[in-house]
Design a protein around this motif. Structure first.
Motif, PDB file in Angstrom:
ATOM      1  N   ASP A   1      53.078 -23.968  35.583  1.00 16.43           N
ATOM      2  CA  ASP A   1      52.679 -23.337  34.399  1.00 16.43           C
ATOM      3  C   ASP A   1      52.617 -21.607  34.132  1.00 16.43           C
ATOM      4  O   ASP A   1      53.311 -21.127  32.758  1.00 16.43           O
TER       5      ASP A   1
ATOM      6  N   VAL B   1      55.218 -29.500  30.244  1.00 14.56           N
ATOM      7  CA  VAL B   1      55.253 -30.634  29.342  1.00 14.56           C
ATOM      8  C   VAL B   1      54.951 -31.266  30.565  1.00 14.56           C
ATOM      9  O   VAL B   1      53.577 -32.441  30.590  1.00 14.56           O
ATOM     10  N   ALA B   2      55.622 -31.267  31.691  1.00 18.16           N
ATOM     11  CA  ALA B   2      55.199 -32.254  32.951  1.00 18.16           C
ATOM     12  C   ALA B   2      54.270 -32.037  33.426  1.00 18.16           C
ATOM     13  O   ALA B   2      53.587 -32.589  33.876  1.00 18.16           O
ATOM     14  N   THR B   3      54.009 -30.354  33.278  1.00 20.39           N
ATOM     15  CA  THR B   3      52.252 -29.816  34.394  1.00 20.39           C
ATOM     16  C   THR B   3      51.131 -30.486  33.031  1.00 20.39           C
ATOM     17  O   THR B   3      50.481 -30.444  33.847  1.00 20.39           O
ATOM     18  N   ALA B   4      51.370 -30.401  31.737  1.00 21.78           N
ATOM     19  CA  ALA B   4      50.157 -30.937  30.750  1.00 21.78           C
ATOM     20  C   ALA B   4      49.371 -32.209  31.179  1.00 21.78           C
ATOM     21  O   ALA B   4      48.880 -32.149  31.431  1.00 21.78           O
ATOM     22  N   LYS B   5      50.410 -32.767  32.277  1.00 23.99           N
ATOM     23  CA  LYS B   5      49.895 -33.940  32.381  1.00 23.99           C
ATOM     24  C   LYS B   5      49.197 -34.181  33.656  1.00 23.99           C
ATOM     25  O   LYS B   5      48.152 -34.964  34.145  1.00 23.99           O
ATOM     26  N   LEU B   6      48.953 -33.001  34.571  1.00 26.07           N
ATOM     27  CA  LEU B   6      48.085 -33.113  36.038  1.00 26.07           C
ATOM     28  C   LEU B   6      46.610 -32.776  35.457  1.00 26.07           C
ATOM     29  O   LEU B   6      46.195 -32.529  36.718  1.00 26.07           O
TER      30      LEU B   6
ATOM     31  N   LYS C   1      43.432 -30.582  32.438  1.00 29.07           N
ATOM     32  CA  LYS C   1      42.874 -30.432  31.575  1.00 29.07           C
ATOM     33  C   LYS C   1      42.970 -29.681  31.205  1.00 29.07           C
ATOM     34  O   LYS C   1      43.754 -28.217  29.767  1.00 29.07           O
TER      35      LYS C   1
ATOM     36  N   GLU D   1      47.192 -28.939  29.608  1.00 29.06           N
ATOM     37  CA  GLU D   1      47.279 -29.403  28.186  1.00 29.06           C
ATOM     38  C   GLU D   1      47.988 -29.156  27.059  1.00 29.06           C
ATOM     39  O   GLU D   1      48.776 -29.014  26.436  1.00 29.06           O
TER      40      GLU D   1
ATOM     41  N   GLY E   1      51.283 -27.558  26.937  1.00 28.54           N
ATOM     42  CA  GLY E   1      52.603 -28.522  27.308  1.00 28.54           C
ATOM     43  C   GLY E   1      52.984 -28.728  25.632  1.00 28.54           C
ATOM     44  O   GLY E   1      53.651 -29.045  25.167  1.00 28.54           O
ATOM     45  N   ARG E   2      51.053 -28.932  25.097  1.00 27.02           N
ATOM     46  CA  ARG E   2      51.339 -28.347  23.142  1.00 27.02           C
ATOM     47  C   ARG E   2      52.357 -27.765  23.025  1.00 27.02           C
ATOM     48  O   ARG E   2      53.224 -27.496  21.728  1.00 27.02           O
TER      49      ARG E   2
ATOM     50  N   GLN F   1      55.923 -28.184  23.318  1.00 28.72           N
ATOM     51  CA  GLN F   1      56.391 -29.226  22.881  1.00 28.72           C
ATOM     52  C   GLN F   1      56.751 -28.723  20.867  1.00 28.72           C
ATOM     53  O   GLN F   1      57.871 -29.165  20.421  1.00 28.72           O
TER      54      GLN F   1
END
Length: 343
Positions: free
Chosen positions: A221, A249-254, A256, A259, A262-263, A266
């Motif tokens: 991250d 993007v993958a780490t954002a799913k882990l 809050k 997040e 990740g945005r 993208q």
């Protein structure tokens, strides 16, 4: 009414989390190893992962540390850890001159408390962590040269106890601060050198933090987010940028806390790929970040795109929206952009 934190077992109160750490500290006779702190340190990091990582509640984490501090005041090392944890929570709050003074006073208290600890690995780890926290604090204040000096000291203390993750993270932070300082000083040749140094240091962080508590937060991250932002500051797109986007993007799913990065990744990917919806995506996130550096970075990318489209007024508006605190280096780049200086 107690503040409640969600967990696998259901809501947990701030008081319960504080009691857990205090109980651990009271019975703790362990010493740090090469990748972890002692048990009380580990307990704090687990609570940090819950309160900051999952809930992004920095004030609650500082409150927990204060509660623990009142219970372990007669345990010198646990007291220092609690002061460090409180500093860690407070310095994440939106920076202003008043908060800067509070944190500066806390640094002085911590320096004195650590100096009084008995010699050993716990003391060295506390000193390394303090210098790291000071570096992050001075970075947020825009005092990048001083921040770099703090990270050098943190890396030195970490290396003394064979803390490879801590040492490499501090070295990466030092280089990032020197890079930002060069941007502020309009020394673009120096900035290019430090950008390359950061790339090499990032690889070292990935290796050193593998299977450590810092793998996700740093290798997956903080480092890729910093590198992606740096690409925008110097208007470069090295081949690794796609991998950095995929990682974020993958780490954002882990959790809050990841997040927004990740945005951010993208939206940057859309801009780099020439997606016509990129501006809309960037504008949508330009006011959402609690991180002034990333907010300014998004606005810089929008300003640069506007300038290339011949829309100087729009570019100026984006630059004027940049936060004035915590993003001095990005603002310096933006002013160069508006002045037509791209060398």
């Amino acid at each position: 009414m107690p503040i409640l934190m969600p967990s696998f077992f259901g809501p947990i109160s701030v008081r319960t989390l504080a009691d857990l750490i205090a109980a651990t500290a009271t019975a703790d006779e362990t010493s740090p190893d090469s990748k972890n702190g002692w048990e009380t340190d580990t307990a704090y990091r687990l609570v940090e992962r819950l309160v900051i990582g999952r809930c992004s509640d920095h004030g609650a984490f500082a409150d927990i540390a204060q509660r623990v501090l009142m219970m372990v005041y007669n345990l010198p090392e646990a007291r220092v850890l609690s002061l460090l944890a409180k500093f860690n929570g407070v310095r994440r709050l939106p920076m202003n001159s008043g908060l800067e003074q509070v944190l500066a006073a806390m640094v002085g208290e911590l320096e004195q408390a650590i100096a009084m600890l008995p010699d050993g690995t716990r003391k060295m780890r506390c000193r390394s962590f303090l210098k790291y926290q000071e570096g992050i604090f001075y970075d947020a204040c825009g005092r990048f040269d001083l921040a770099a000096a703090m990270h050098i000291q943190s890396a030195y203390e970490a290396s003394r106890i064979n803390d490879a993750p801590g040492a490499t993270i501090a070295q990466f932070c030092e280089m990032a601060c020197r890079f930002k300082h060069a941007l502020c000083q309009d020394k673009m040749d120096d900035a290019d050198v430090w950008f390359q140094c950061m790339e090499g240091s990032f690889a070292q962080v990935v290796e050193a933090t593998r299977n450590s508590p810092f793998q996700v937060s740093w290798a997956e991250d903080n480092c890729p987010a910093c590198m992606l932002a740096a690409c925008i500051w110097v208007d470069q797109a090295p081949k690794e940028w796609r991998a950095w986007v995929a990682t974020l993007v993958a780490t954002a799913k882990l959790a809050k806390v990841y997040e927004y990065d990740g945005r951010f990744a993208q939206a940057v990917e859309m801009a780099f790929m020439g997606n016509p919806e990129a501006d809309a995506a960037l504008i949508a996130i330009s006011g959402d970040s609690v991180n002034p550096e990333l907010q300014a970075t998004v606005l810089l990318l929008l300003a640069r795109r506007a300038m290339r489209a011949g829309k100087r007024d729009a570019a100026t508006e984006f630059v004027n929206r940049m936060p004035k605190e915590g993003a001095q280096h990005v603002c310096a780049v933006a002013q160069r952009l508006l002045a037509g200086r791209t060398e």
